[in-house]
Design a protein around this motif. Structure first.
Motif, PDB file in Angstrom:
ATOM      1  N   THR A 113      -5.023  34.436  24.093  1.00  0.00           N
ATOM      2  CA  THR A 113      -5.226  33.250  23.269  1.00  0.00           C
ATOM      3  C   THR A 113      -3.920  32.843  22.592  1.00  0.00           C
ATOM      4  OG1 THR A 113      -7.470  34.025  22.826  1.00  0.00           O
ATOM      5  CG2 THR A 113      -6.653  32.207  21.462  1.00  0.00           C
ATOM      6  N   VAL A 128      -7.260  27.657  22.732  1.00  0.00           N
ATOM      7  CA  VAL A 128      -6.387  27.463  23.884  1.00  0.00           C
ATOM      8  C   VAL A 128      -5.944  28.837  24.375  1.00  0.00           C
ATOM      9  CG1 VAL A 128      -4.278  26.427  24.777  1.00  0.00           C
ATOM     10  CG2 VAL A 128      -5.583  25.260  22.979  1.00  0.00           C
ATOM     11  N   HIS A 129      -6.221  29.113  25.626  1.00  0.00           N
ATOM     12  CA  HIS A 129      -5.821  30.377  26.245  1.00  0.00           C
ATOM     13  C   HIS A 129      -4.906  30.090  27.434  1.00  0.00           C
ATOM     14  CE1 HIS A 129      -9.440  31.881  24.137  1.00  0.00           C
ATOM     15  NE2 HIS A 129     -10.115  30.930  24.756  1.00  0.00           N
ATOM     16  N   VAL A 130      -4.115  31.071  27.803  1.00  0.00           N
ATOM     17  CA  VAL A 130      -3.432  31.060  29.097  1.00  0.00           C
ATOM     18  C   VAL A 130      -3.917  32.274  29.877  1.00  0.00           C
ATOM     19  CG1 VAL A 130      -1.402  29.749  28.423  1.00  0.00           C
ATOM     20  CG2 VAL A 130      -1.433  32.210  28.059  1.00  0.00           C
ATOM     21  N   GLN A 154      -2.105  26.065  36.865  1.00  0.00           N
ATOM     22  CA  GLN A 154      -0.700  25.666  36.976  1.00  0.00           C
ATOM     23  C   GLN A 154      -0.035  26.261  38.213  1.00  0.00           C
ATOM     24  OE1 GLN A 154       2.321  27.838  36.099  1.00  0.00           O
ATOM     25  NE2 GLN A 154       3.490  26.114  36.952  1.00  0.00           N
ATOM     26  N   ARG A 193      -1.905  31.324  37.656  1.00  0.00           N
ATOM     27  CA  ARG A 193      -1.587  31.146  36.233  1.00  0.00           C
ATOM     28  C   ARG A 193      -2.097  29.769  35.813  1.00  0.00           C
ATOM     29  NH1 ARG A 193       4.460  31.969  35.002  1.00  0.00           N
ATOM     30  NH2 ARG A 193       4.631  30.014  36.170  1.00  0.00           N
ATOM     31  N   TYR A 195      -3.971  27.319  32.224  1.00  0.00           N
ATOM     32  CA  TYR A 195      -4.378  27.127  30.839  1.00  0.00           C
ATOM     33  C   TYR A 195      -5.900  26.978  30.790  1.00  0.00           C
ATOM     34  CZ  TYR A 195       0.463  25.261  30.911  1.00  0.00           C
ATOM     35  OH  TYR A 195       1.802  25.046  31.123  1.00  0.00           O
ATOM     36  N   CYS A 197      -8.918  25.471  27.976  1.00  0.00           N
ATOM     37  CA  CYS A 197      -9.400  24.950  26.704  1.00  0.00           C
ATOM     38  C   CYS A 197     -10.849  25.403  26.563  1.00  0.00           C
ATOM     39  CB  CYS A 197      -9.308  23.427  26.657  1.00  0.00           C
ATOM     40  SG  CYS A 197      -9.965  22.705  25.135  1.00  0.00           S
ATOM     41  N   GLY A 338       0.898  21.151  27.732  1.00  0.00           N
ATOM     42  CA  GLY A 338       1.301  22.053  28.798  1.00  0.00           C
ATOM     43  C   GLY A 338       1.900  21.260  29.932  1.00  0.00           C
ATOM     44  N   MET A 356       4.398  25.596  27.135  1.00  0.00           N
ATOM     45  CA  MET A 356       3.506  24.846  26.251  1.00  0.00           C
ATOM     46  C   MET A 356       4.203  24.542  24.942  1.00  0.00           C
ATOM     47  SD  MET A 356       1.156  28.145  26.247  1.00  0.00           S
ATOM     48  CE  MET A 356       2.178  29.429  26.945  1.00  0.00           C
TER      49      MET A 356
END
Length: 430
Positions: A113, A128-130, A154, A193, A195, A197, A338, A356
């Motif tokens: 997160t 928001v996490h990656v 991404q 990889r 993002y 929401c 991002g 980001m």
């Protein structure tokens, strides 16, 4: 005969079956369902929500979802749920991309997160996490009871198996999984990889078009839903649940992906960002980012979103006698950006694909110094932005970084320096 891969149309009532006549005709819950299936309704809005916003689906499955063991607590300590107590400075912030894993890492292990706001238990705000991953989840499934998940890949392509069927999702597409739906993710062609929401609030929907008319922005026909698919698998499975900010695990003696047929309008869906129909200025002034909204989660205040998902795709810039990049501004909404690929036109250096940035409520921001100088002196001929795709999660709440985001070496310590060249050019004679 062409095999149907997807159902299309945003929020339409879909019906799909993996076996002939497994979908009941004329009623949703008959006394007996063909193939001795169980009828189970899945609702992601209140039963009495207005018809236009009511979302529910009927599923017909080998076993009801309650055929499971008790949940026991487990931990994924890099995943945070709002509210969280880390103080939020008003500084502009930017981060480099999360490194790809070098050891076997599945989706939940590779999720961290970056920021959050609102309150998951009050159904307001977001996180928001990656994520990164290089292996599948095996006999593990996951569902999130705290909010729906908007994936913005991404890098790489992934297969997403859900209760409602399979979807293959690549960079340049988005995926939305409603609150509570079980799924598993497997990378297809190497590491992935992206993002996420996590939307605690009202489910995402298409924004109103207003004077733009019938055909601008995202079109309903371009949203794709899975067709029914199931597996009759009686091996042991692990079901992971995120509930009220905590993680729990239950055991199953079968696969949870056993829905033979379904009908309704609450289901996972994907959308290719290249299908967005950009509406832009042809006279002067840079348009507000709201004109690039793909999906919105409305709040109780009309015109003020819980979350807007906005993209900055390839497009023509034709405006004359004007400053074309985003203008300098301070605003009440908070912006998390991002970059999927290429270069963002207001930040030509340091904003990397997979990276980001965060510009919170009333924190000033805008083009870096060199972009300002170039744009102020550019020849105003038509220009096409190509090979680029940036996006923004915009929220009415302050987006507070987590302790990880504030302390990680990925955070750029010199981000503010990109505005150092904004010196005074005042000339009192003009």
């Amino acid at each position: 005969m062409t095999k149907l891969l997807y159902q299309t149309g945003f929020n339409n009532e879909h019906e799909t079956e993996a076996l002939p006549d497994s979908l009941p005709k004329g009623q949703f819950s008959p006394q007996k369902v063909n193939y001795q299936l169980y009828a189970e309704q899945f609702s992601s809005t209140a039963f009495t929500a207005p018809r236009a916003s009511n979302r529910r689906s009927w599923t017909y499955r080998l076993r009801p979802s309650i055929a499971m063991g008790d949940f026991q607590p487990i931990s994924f300590d890099k995943i945070v749920t709002a509210p969280h107590s880390t103080p939020c400075p008003p500084n502009v912030m930017r981060w480099n991309p999360l490194p790809l894993p070098t050891t076997d890492t599945h989706f939940l292990e590779g999720m961290v997160t970056i920021a959050a706001n609102g309150d998951a238990q009050q159904h307001a705000g977001m996180a928001v996490h990656v994520y990164t991953a290089n292996v599948g989840m095996g006999n593990m499934a996951f569902y999130n009871a705290d909010g729906e998940l908007l994936f913005v890949p991404q890098l790489g392509t992934m297969e997403v198996v859900t209760e409602f069927g399979k979807l293959q999702v690549a960079a340049g597409e988005i995926l939305v999984i409603p609150r509570g739906i079980k799924f598993a993710i497997t990378p297809i062609d190497g590491p992935i990889r992206g993002y996420i929401c996590e939307n605690y609030g009202t489910p995402f929907t298409l924004p109103e078009r207003g004077p733009v008319g019938a055909n601008g922005y995202a079109n309903q026909r371009d949203f794709k839903y899975p067709v029914a698919w199931f597996e009759d698998n009686e091996s042991a499975h692990r079901l992971i649940c995120k509930f009220s900010g905590h993680f729990y695990e239950a055991t199953l003696d079968h696969s949870p992906f056993d829905v033979v047929a379904w009908v309704g309008n609450s289901a996972p869906y994907k959308y290719a960002l290249r299908d967005f129909n950009v509406i832009n200025s042809v006279s002067y002034d840079h348009p507000d980012p709201s004109i690039f909204t793909v999906l919105t989660s409305p709040s109780e205040h009309e015109g003020t979103a819980n979350i807007d998902f906005v993209i900055f795709p390839p497009r023509w810039m034709v405006a004359e006698n004007t400053f074309r990049p985003p203008y300098y501004h301070r605003n009440v909404m908070s912006e998390f950006m991002g970059l999927i690929e290429g270069t963002y036109d207001a930040k030509e250096e340091g904003f990397l694909p997979g990276g980001m940035s965060l510009h919170n409520c009333m924190t000033p921001h805008g083009p870096e110094a060199q972009v300002f100088n170039n744009a102020s002196n550019a020849s105003l001929t038509p220009q096409k932005y190509e090979n680029t795709m940036a996006f923004m999660f915009e929220s009415r709440f302050v987006i507070a970084p987590t302790e990880f985001a504030l302390s990680t070496p990925l955070k750029q310590k010199d981000y503010l320096r990109c505005w150092d060249g904004l010196t005074k050019h005042f000339d009192g004679s003009k």
